[in-house]
Design an enzyme around this catalytic site. Structure first.
Site, PDB file in Angstrom:
ATOM      1  N   TYR A   1       0.844  -1.198   0.000  1.00  0.00           N
ATOM      2  CA  TYR A   1       0.000   0.000   0.000  1.00  0.00           C
ATOM      3  C   TYR A   1       0.875   1.242   0.000  1.00  0.00           C
ATOM      4  O   TYR A   1       2.064   1.189   0.335  1.00  0.00           O
ATOM      5  CB  TYR A   1      -0.945   0.013   1.201  1.00  0.00           C
ATOM      6  CG  TYR A   1      -0.289   0.287   2.534  1.00  0.00           C
ATOM      7  CD1 TYR A   1      -0.155   1.603   3.010  1.00  0.00           C
ATOM      8  CD2 TYR A   1       0.196  -0.748   3.327  1.00  0.00           C
ATOM      9  CE1 TYR A   1       0.441   1.855   4.238  1.00  0.00           C
ATOM     10  CE2 TYR A   1       0.784  -0.495   4.546  1.00  0.00           C
ATOM     11  CZ  TYR A   1       0.912   0.804   5.002  1.00  0.00           C
ATOM     12  OH  TYR A   1       1.506   1.062   6.204  1.00  0.00           O
ATOM     13  N   CYS A   2       0.264   2.376  -0.384  1.00  0.00           N
ATOM     14  CA  CYS A   2       0.999   3.638  -0.352  1.00  0.00           C
ATOM     15  C   CYS A   2       0.051   4.761   0.035  1.00  0.00           C
ATOM     16  O   CYS A   2      -0.599   4.694   1.062  1.00  0.00           O
ATOM     17  CB  CYS A   2       1.744   3.902  -1.656  1.00  0.00           C
ATOM     18  SG  CYS A   2       0.746   3.824  -3.162  1.00  0.00           S
ATOM     19  N   ARG A   3      -0.065   5.796  -0.814  1.00  0.00           N
ATOM     20  CA  ARG A   3      -0.776   7.007  -0.407  1.00  0.00           C
ATOM     21  C   ARG A   3      -2.254   7.007  -0.764  1.00  0.00           C
ATOM     22  O   ARG A   3      -3.022   7.767  -0.184  1.00  0.00           O
ATOM     23  CB  ARG A   3      -0.106   8.221  -1.059  1.00  0.00           C
ATOM     24  CG  ARG A   3       1.317   8.428  -0.602  1.00  0.00           C
ATOM     25  CD  ARG A   3       2.059   9.372  -1.514  1.00  0.00           C
ATOM     26  NE  ARG A   3       3.422   9.628  -1.037  1.00  0.00           N
ATOM     27  CZ  ARG A   3       4.426   9.924  -1.836  1.00  0.00           C
ATOM     28  NH1 ARG A   3       4.241  10.000  -3.142  1.00  0.00           N
ATOM     29  NH2 ARG A   3       5.622  10.151  -1.326  1.00  0.00           N
TER      30      ARG A   3
END
Length: 221
Positions: free
Chosen positions: A175-177
């Site tokens: 996952y990221c932003r």
């Protein structure tokens, strides 16, 4: 329409005008990852410090961001209102009303259909059963400001050389932003290319936090 109703809708319109800027929306996305100085926000968004400051002041006047002093620095954080929920609703409406956005993003990222995302709800169920490794591929400073409980932080530019730190069995969820952040797409491509079972989280850290789910913080050394 009464004068009171008109006044209320004028206030709505003022808020909408504040958000009617791609640069301000981008700044809000970066601020959603954690507190940032105007200098760092300018660097992340590709703006001059003066331009970033102007946008931030408009966001502050509308209550979308707040500030606090840290010595000589002024740090920006999200306002106390449901800012993440508002941005999420805006994104969902844009996707509903303009389906081509998804096509444009897919074309830009050149990603095959095998990069299917996992929803937040499904991830929560999988985490209860075990066998899932959370991989946060954001920069270290963003991870330190807040991350999903138990997540491993390997910034995307370090992933290729740090694959040995990941468990060989089970599934990895990167996952990221947020849903348009390319970092998790890149991570899943790398991982699947090296034989890992991997998917990306459909949303990102800000949406997870806004949903009231548990988060962890760490301190940079």
């Amino acid at each position: 329409m009464t004068d009171v109703q008109l006044h209320v809708f004028e206030e709505f319109a003022d808020l909408a005008r504040t958000l009617a800027s791609a640069h301000r929306l981008l700044l809000l996305e970066h601020i959603a990852q954690g507190e940032r100085s105007v200098e760092r926000l300018a660097e992340l968004s590709g703006l001059s410090i003066a331009n970033a400051s102007q946008h931030l002041q408009q966001l502050r006047r509308a209550g979308f961001v707040e500030t606090r002093r840290d010595g000589k620095r002024v740090l920006y954080r999200l306002g106390t209102g449901p800012v993440i929920g508002l941005l999420s609703a805006l994104r969902q409406y844009a996707e509903h009303n303009r389906a081509q956005i998804q096509g444009l993003v897919a074309d830009r990222l050149h990603r095959p259909d095998r990069l299917e995302a996992i929803s937040r709800e499904e991830l929560l169920l999988r985490l209860r059963g075990g066998g899932v490794t959370l991989l946060d591929v954001r920069p270290e400073e963003e991870f330190a400001s807040g991350h999903l409980p138990g997540a491993i932080n390997i910034p995307i530019e370090e992933l290729e050389r740090r694959l040995a730190e990941l468990p060989a069995g089970g599934e990895i969820v990167a996952y990221c932003r947020g849903p348009y952040c390319a970092l998790s797409f890149d991570a899943v491509t790398v991982l699947q290319g090296r034989g890992f079972v991997a998917r990306r989280l459909e949303s990102g850290f800000p949406d997870w936090k806004a949903a009231g789910l548990a988060v962890e913080n760490s301190t940079l050394s």
